[in-house]
Design an enzyme around this catalytic site. Structure first.
Site, PDB file in Angstrom:
ATOM      1  N   ASN A   1      -6.411  -1.402   6.976  1.00 34.45           N
ATOM      2  CA  ASN A   1      -5.908  -2.517   7.706  1.00 34.45           C
ATOM      3  C   ASN A   1      -4.348  -2.190   7.722  1.00 34.45           C
ATOM      4  O   ASN A   1      -3.786  -2.613   9.022  1.00 34.45           O
ATOM      5  CB  ASN A   1      -6.476  -3.948   8.327  1.00 34.45           C
ATOM      6  CG  ASN A   1      -6.584  -4.170   9.635  1.00 34.45           C
ATOM      7  OD1 ASN A   1      -6.330  -4.101  10.766  1.00 34.45           O
ATOM      8  ND2 ASN A   1      -5.605  -5.144   9.449  1.00 34.45           N
TER       9      ASN A   1
ATOM     10  N   SER B   1      -5.705   3.382  16.415  1.00 32.18           N
ATOM     11  CA  SER B   1      -5.487   3.086  17.627  1.00 32.18           C
ATOM     12  C   SER B   1      -5.404   3.681  18.677  1.00 32.18           C
ATOM     13  O   SER B   1      -5.079   5.373  18.579  1.00 32.18           O
ATOM     14  CB  SER B   1      -3.806   2.347  17.432  1.00 32.18           C
ATOM     15  OG  SER B   1      -3.451   2.416  18.936  1.00 32.18           O
TER      16      SER B   1
ATOM     17  N   ALA C   1       1.755   9.305  15.950  1.00 29.10           N
ATOM     18  CA  ALA C   1       1.830  10.440  14.916  1.00 29.10           C
ATOM     19  C   ALA C   1       1.204  10.033  14.054  1.00 29.10           C
ATOM     20  O   ALA C   1       0.669  10.837  13.052  1.00 29.10           O
ATOM     21  CB  ALA C   1       3.176  11.197  14.501  1.00 29.10           C
TER      22      ALA C   1
ATOM     23  N   LYS D   1      -1.082   7.516  13.607  1.00 27.75           N
ATOM     24  CA  LYS D   1      -2.512   7.175  14.192  1.00 27.75           C
ATOM     25  C   LYS D   1      -3.109   7.708  14.412  1.00 27.75           C
ATOM     26  O   LYS D   1      -4.138   8.276  13.868  1.00 27.75           O
ATOM     27  CB  LYS D   1      -2.330   5.832  15.332  1.00 27.75           C
ATOM     28  CG  LYS D   1      -1.487   4.556  14.767  1.00 27.75           C
ATOM     29  CD  LYS D   1      -2.396   3.641  14.078  1.00 27.75           C
ATOM     30  CE  LYS D   1      -2.043   2.365  13.122  1.00 27.75           C
ATOM     31  NZ  LYS D   1      -2.917   1.467  12.473  1.00 27.75           N
TER      32      LYS D   1
ATOM     33  N   TYR E   1       4.717   6.129  15.928  1.00 26.31           N
ATOM     34  CA  TYR E   1       3.065   5.527  15.874  1.00 26.31           C
ATOM     35  C   TYR E   1       2.152   6.482  16.033  1.00 26.31           C
ATOM     36  O   TYR E   1       1.441   6.624  15.174  1.00 26.31           O
ATOM     37  CB  TYR E   1       3.533   4.243  15.907  1.00 26.31           C
ATOM     38  CG  TYR E   1       2.375   3.288  16.292  1.00 26.31           C
ATOM     39  CD1 TYR E   1       1.993   2.207  14.716  1.00 26.31           C
ATOM     40  CD2 TYR E   1       0.961   3.183  17.307  1.00 26.31           C
ATOM     41  CE1 TYR E   1       1.338   1.471  14.771  1.00 26.31           C
ATOM     42  CE2 TYR E   1       0.578   2.051  17.023  1.00 26.31           C
ATOM     43  CZ  TYR E   1       0.098   1.226  15.894  1.00 26.31           C
ATOM     44  OH  TYR E   1      -1.069   0.465  16.204  1.00 26.31           O
TER      45      TYR E   1
ATOM     46  N   VAL F   1       0.997  -1.650   0.156  1.00 24.65           N
ATOM     47  CA  VAL F   1       0.118  -0.120  -0.451  1.00 24.65           C
ATOM     48  C   VAL F   1       1.194   1.309  -0.101  1.00 24.65           C
ATOM     49  O   VAL F   1       0.532   2.397  -0.195  1.00 24.65           O
ATOM     50  CB  VAL F   1      -0.798  -0.109   1.178  1.00 24.65           C
ATOM     51  CG1 VAL F   1      -2.124  -0.777   1.164  1.00 24.65           C
ATOM     52  CG2 VAL F   1      -0.302  -0.176   2.208  1.00 24.65           C
TER      53      VAL F   1
END
Length: 255
Positions: free
Chosen positions: A88, A139, A154, A156, A152, A62
């Site tokens: 996801n 999250s 930032a 999310k 992570y 992706v």
């Protein structure tokens, strides 16, 4: 004509990224069980049982814009316009403080978590029916900052923001866009020895870490027409972790 049962996914065309493992795999299995036509977009194939159940696998990174564009074209060619996109695919950071962080690692997290979501929201709607649903996996890390999770967290948080923007922009097509924000979940991304496995027992109101089956019902609901007036929302599924802590837990922290 028989009316479809509540929460039905029968006949819906559903495109799921990161569908070969973890939450994505569990969601694929639920959608197949409910009669949906499922496209699994991932860098690796799902278990053979998922393919035997009728899922179509497309090898997709992706972070590769051109591959994403082609995958949506292939999906529409195979199953027609999409009813649902469930995004996801994602990855964690490296657990370092911001001041000690590695820019190459940050680039890889941003590429997958942020740009991957951007490509889904940019190119996916052209291949969707009006009245469809897009579900992004965010999250609780995007809502609560913890030491060592800056990259992570930032990305999310950015997913939550992009979800709201897309909900506004796609509303006139009656396409709703929502995010699911899990707390710690027992998946391949969270190895057994990870500290969050132990902390979840104490930090969640329900006193345990989440299992994949605790998440798939939320995706099912958001993919179904029963959620037709819900958009721009982030649904937290964390066992009550962000709701607060029991006195016993606070006592241990204070000690």
């Amino acid at each position: 004509m028989n009316k479809l049962a509540p929460f039905s996914l029968q006949g819906k065309s559903i495109f799921i990224t990161g569908g070969s493992s973890g939450i994505g795999l569990g969601t694929c299995q639920r959608c197949l069980q409910e009669g949906a036509r499922v496209i699994v977009a991932d860098i690796q194939a799902p278990p053979q049982a998922v393919l035997d159940a009728g899922a179509l696998f497309l090898e997709v990174d992706v972070t590769d814009r051109d591959r994403v564009i082609k995958a949506f074209q292939q999906a529409e060619g195979a199953v027609g316009k999409l009813h649902v996109i469930i995004h996801n695919a994602g990855k964690p950071g490296n657990g370092k403080h911001l001041t000690d962080s590695d820019e190459d690692v940050l680039d890889s997290v941003v590429d997958l978590n942020l740009y991957g979501t951007y490509y889904m929201l940019k190119y996916g709607p052209a291949h969707m029916l009006d009245g469809g649903s897009i579900i992004n996996t965010a999250s609780v890390a995007g809502l609560q900052q913890n030491e060592g999770f800056f990259d992570y967290s930032a990305t999310k948080a950015a997913i939550i923001s992009l979800t709201k923007t897309s909900a506004v922009e796609l509303g006139m097509r009656n396409i709703r866009v929502n995010a699911v924000a899990p707390g710690p979940v027992r998946t391949p991304m969270l190895p057994p020895g990870h500290i969050l496995n132990a902390l979840a027992k104490n930090l969640s109101a329900l006193g345990r870490i989440a299992e994949i089956d605790d998440l798939v019902g939320v995706y099912h609901f958001l993919a179904s027409d029963e959620s037709r007036y819900i958009t721009g929302q982030t649904i937290i599924v964390d066992g009550g972790r962000l709701a607060g802590f029991r006195t016993q837990v606070l006592g241990r922290l204070a000690g």
